[in-house]
Motif scaffolding. Sequence first.
Motif, short mmCIF file in Angstrom:
data_model
loop_
_atom_site.label_atom_id
_atom_site.label_comp_id
_atom_site.label_asym_id
_atom_site.label_seq_id
_atom_site.Cartn_x
_atom_site.Cartn_y
_atom_site.Cartn_z
N LEU A 43 0.82 -1.23 0.00
CA LEU A 43 0.00 0.00 0.00
C LEU A 43 0.85 1.27 0.00
O LEU A 43 0.31 2.37 0.12
N LEU A 44 2.15 1.12 -0.16
CA LEU A 44 3.03 2.29 0.02
C LEU A 44 2.77 3.41 -0.98
O LEU A 44 3.06 4.58 -0.72
N HIS A 45 2.20 3.05 -2.15
CA HIS A 45 1.90 4.10 -3.13
C HIS A 45 0.86 5.08 -2.58
O HIS A 45 0.82 6.22 -3.02
N GLU A 46 0.04 4.63 -1.63
CA GLU A 46 -1.02 5.51 -1.12
C GLU A 46 -0.45 6.70 -0.34
O GLU A 46 -0.71 7.85 -0.70
N PRO A 47 0.35 6.47 0.71
CA PRO A 47 0.91 7.65 1.39
C PRO A 47 1.97 8.37 0.54
O PRO A 47 2.09 9.60 0.61
N ALA A 48 2.71 7.61 -0.30
CA ALA A 48 3.71 8.27 -1.17
C ALA A 48 3.00 9.25 -2.08
O ALA A 48 3.49 10.34 -2.35
N GLY A 49 1.83 8.85 -2.56
CA GLY A 49 1.06 9.68 -3.49
C GLY A 49 0.06 10.57 -2.79
O GLY A 49 -0.89 11.04 -3.43
N GLY A 50 0.25 10.80 -1.50
CA GLY A 50 -0.50 11.83 -0.80
C GLY A 50 -1.93 11.48 -0.39
O GLY A 50 -2.68 12.35 0.02
N ARG A 51 -2.31 10.18 -0.49
CA ARG A 51 -3.72 9.87 -0.17
C ARG A 51 -4.00 10.08 1.32
O ARG A 51 -5.03 10.61 1.71
N GLY A 167 -1.29 6.17 -10.64
CA GLY A 167 -2.71 6.41 -10.40
C GLY A 167 -2.93 7.31 -9.20
O GLY A 167 -3.77 8.21 -9.21
N GLU A 168 -2.14 7.08 -8.19
CA GLU A 168 -2.25 7.86 -6.95
C GLU A 168 -1.79 9.30 -7.18
O GLU A 168 -2.44 10.25 -6.72
N LEU A 169 -0.66 9.44 -7.88
CA LEU A 169 -0.13 10.79 -8.15
C LEU A 169 -1.11 11.61 -8.96
O LEU A 169 -1.30 12.81 -8.71
#
Length: 396
Positions: A43-51, A167-169
């Motif tokens: 799930l690291l893309h979520e906090p990396a991408g500011g969610r 997608g997150e960014l």
Amino acid sequence: MEMTRILVLGAGYGGMMTAIELEQAGQPFTLVNKHDYHYFTTLLHEPAGGRHAFEPYYVDLHDVLRRDTSHVRKDLVIELRPYENRVLTQSGPIDYDYLVIALGNAPEFFGIPGMQEHALLLRSLQTARQINRQIEQAFATYHQDQDERNLRIIVGGAGLTGVELCGELADWLPELAGKYGVPFAKVEVVNLEAAPTILPMLPVELRAAAESALRQKGVKLLTGVAITKVRHERVELHTGDVLEAKTIIWTGGVRANPLLEKACLTTDSRGRALVDAYLQSVDFANVFVVGDSASFTGADGAPLPPTGQAAAQMGEWAARNLINRLHNRPLEPFHFVNRGTLASIGPEFGVGRVQGVNAVGVSASLLKEASKLKYLFRLGGLRMVKQKRGQLKRKE
Ligand code: FAD
């Protein structure tokens, strides 16, 4: 009578599941990990991408492993010596009777010159923070020099990690542009993939749905494009084109933790230690290897790809076989149960295949949310679910 010394190395999905199974069986063990927390890599893309803030994405190891029989040691493993039943750590040697290696992976740069030196990685809580800060800083400084490279982000690799991050960014950057008053028209996320397709583990129709979702969100997706060289803020492509960006992120591949190859264990071409049907090292019967560190050949004759779900299942299985061994019961062969693959493309859209059925859109996002809850429950029951869901509501 002297106690059997069980040592588990690494507190990712594999190591955590081994430790939880051992704890539940009342079996004493020591878990060594370089941090005193377990983070949710998938799930690291979520906090990396500011969610969300970072707090919901990790748990204190002592908050999961709470029994007196579970010993947690924050330490860095520096050498494996299976021929001596010994592991060297930064703070000294540890001897064991049984070892479970769950040390995860290392980035694979495929020999691309400059990639290691100039690209950020998404592989731990720290690196996720680094990406998040770097992007925010680049946007914050845009007004000082009007340098458009501040607003371009290049992501190399369009597997799960690269696609989920892009997608997150795409969802976060409009908000960030508003916050720093930068012209959003100049913001660009470029996703580069050398293979002809993204998300190769998913069926063709799901890849197409993911591609179209990324493009609709404004991600510039280029497949069949190989990166040949990376320099400071500069990526060179096999086409001769050059892209310049303040933020370059590499998600293009992994190989096993290099400690395995150095330990004289038999490894495959990705540096993963070969294990037998019971997840024991083919070289040392008292060593089990799980997750991204292990090369396990499945029923189809192909090595199991490195995934979180495989790591978790192997971790549980290794613990059970270890307990079987201690009780002189026969070991049981490991069978991977594919529970499906889900890729989020921002918080509200996803694609995936679960139990033979395709899911696209909100339904895939909901399935992903359900799998998160299930995992939290496995870690610490309802208490953990409540704790982490509560933290999600408080954005930093
Ligand atoms: P890890 O989870 O990497 O754990 C290894 C642990 O060992 C870490 O805690 C590390 O700190 C510790 N460690 C390493 N070296 C040392 C040392 N020398 N000394 C002490 N401790 C050490 N997989 C899926 O199945 N589904 C997905 O949707 C998915 N999405 C992903 C998205 C992202 C952004 C990323 C990065 C990965 C994703 N993956 C996914 C892959 C998945 O996260 C990995 O396959 C999985 O984490 C492997 O688990 P592991 O236990 O083998 O290793």
